[in-house]
Design a protein around this motif. Structure first.
Motif: not given
Length: 315
Positions: A109-110, A113
C-alpha cells in the motif's frame, strides 16, 4: 530475453541479483545495473536508517538508463525497524522492494503511492494467492534449491503450480548457476530469476576471501540444511565446523519449541545467536565457519567481478 520481468523493471535480462544478508552491497548492485540486470540489497545490511538512505541515494544517482535497484524488507515483528526502513525507501524512491517473512500488505500500500513495485517471497500457492490479492506486482517463488532459507518444492513443481493459478509474473529463486538453468526456469513459466549464491564469490562482495574461496572449493554436494542458525531450515556449506556442531536443533530447543508460550522466544534467541555466528564467519577470519550458500555454487570456479559472473549467466 524480453519477459514480463524485463518490462516491469526496464532491464535487458530477466535476472535479479538476489539480496543476501552481509554479502550484498552498493558496488555489487551498481555493477549489476550496468550489466543489464537488477540488483537488490537487504535493508538489514545497514545498521542505521541514515546508512540505508545514503545507499539508496548513491544507487539512484548511479543508475543507468534502463537500470533498476531494490531493497529487501523483513516485514514481520522480528524487524523492529521495518516501518522506518519502509519510510526511507519510499522517500528515496527505489525501483522495487522484495518482502520476506510476513504480511506485505502495508509495504504494498505504501510503496505503490510512490510508484515502487513490490515482489513477495513465497514458498507455496496459498501464500502466493494471498499476496496477489493484496496487490503484489510479482511473486518470488523460493524453491528447494535456494540458498539460505528455502522452500520445499522443486523449481518445476512450484513454478508450474503458481503459473496455473496466479496472474502476476513469477520470479524463480533457487537453483540457477548458468544460462541453461535460466532457460529451464523460463520454460517452466517463470518471467525471470533471482540469483544469489554465484555472486558470493564476486570481487565486490562484502565478505572475507575465505568465504568467497569456499564457494569455489565446495560444490552442490557440500550443501547441507541446518536448523542451528535461525531455528528454520537454512542451507550452509558443510565445513568441518558445521560437521562438528551438527545441523539439528538441540534436545532442549526441541523441547521448548513444543511449548506455545516459549516457542517464539526460543526462536528469537536461536535467530540472534545464529545470525551473530553467520556475521562473524562472513566478515572476519574465524574457525567457526558457518557460510550460507546454495547448491548453485557448483558453477563457481573462480572469484570474479560481477560483470564476468553476469556474462556467464547470459552467455
Amino acid at each position: 530475453m524480453e519477459t514480463k520481468l524485463t518490462e516491469l523493471l526496464n532491464i535487458k535480462y530477466p535476472i535479479i541479483q538476489a539480496p543476501m544478508f552481509l554479502v550484498s552491497n552498493v558496488e555489487m548492485v551498481k555493477e549489476a545495473m550496468h550489466c543489464g540486470i537488477a540488483g537488490c540489497i537487504p535493508a538489514l545490511n545497514y545498521r542505521t536508517l541514515q546508512e540505508l538512505r545514503i545507499a539508496a541515494k548513491e544507487l539512484k544517482s548511479a543508475k543507468p538508463e534502463g537500470g533498476s535497484f531494490g531493497f529487501n524488507l523483513i516485514v514481520n515483528k522480528s524487524n523492529i525497524r521495518y516501518k522506518s526502513q519502509l519510510e526511507v525507501l519510499c522517500e528515496e524512491s527505489c525501483d522495487f522492494i522484495i518482502t520476506s517473512l510476513g504480511s506485505p500488505e502495508e509495504t504494498i500500500n505504501q510503496s505503490h503511492k510512490y510508484g515502487i513495485k513490490v515482489f513477495c517471497d513465497v514458498v507455496d500457492l496459498k501464500y502466493a494467492q494471498k499476496v496477489e490479492a493484496l496487490g503484489a506486482d510479482a511473486i518470488i517463488a523460493v524453491n528447494c534449491e535456494a540458498g539460505g532459507h528455502r522452500g520445499s518444492l522443486s523449481p518445476e513443481h512450484l513454478i508450474k503450480k503458481l503459473k496455473l493459478h496466479c496472474n502476476i509474473p513469477i520470479i524463480s529463486a533457487g537453483g540457477v548457476g548458468c544460462k541453461a538453468d535460466i532457460d529451464k526456469m523460463l520454460m517452466y513459466g517463470a518471467s525471470g530469476v533471482s540469483v544469489g549464491s554465484p555472486f558470493i564469490a564476486s570481487v565486490e562482495a562484502s565478505v572475507t576471501e575465505e568465504y568467497k574461496q569456499a564457494c569455489v572449493d565446495y560444490g552442490a554436494n557440500d550443501i547441507v540444511v541446518t536448523e542451528r542458525i535461525s531455528g528454520t531450515p537454512c542451507t550452509v556449506i558443510n565445513t568441518p565446523y558445521v560437521q562438528k556442531i551438527g545441523t539439528k536443533s538441540s534436545w532442549l530447543e526441541k523441547l521448548l519449541n513444543k511449548n506455545r508460550k516459549l516457542k517464539k522466544w526460543v526462536k528469537m534467541i536461536r535467530f540472534s545467536i545464529g545470525m551473530n555466528a553467520t556475521k562473524n564467519a562472513a566478515t572476519k577470519a574465524t574457525y567457526k565457519t558457518v557460510w550460507v550458500a546454495g547448491p548453485s555454487i557448483e558453477y563457481t570456479h573462480a572469484i570474479l567481478p560481477v560483470k564476468d559472473i553476469v556474462k556467464k549467466l547470459i552467455a
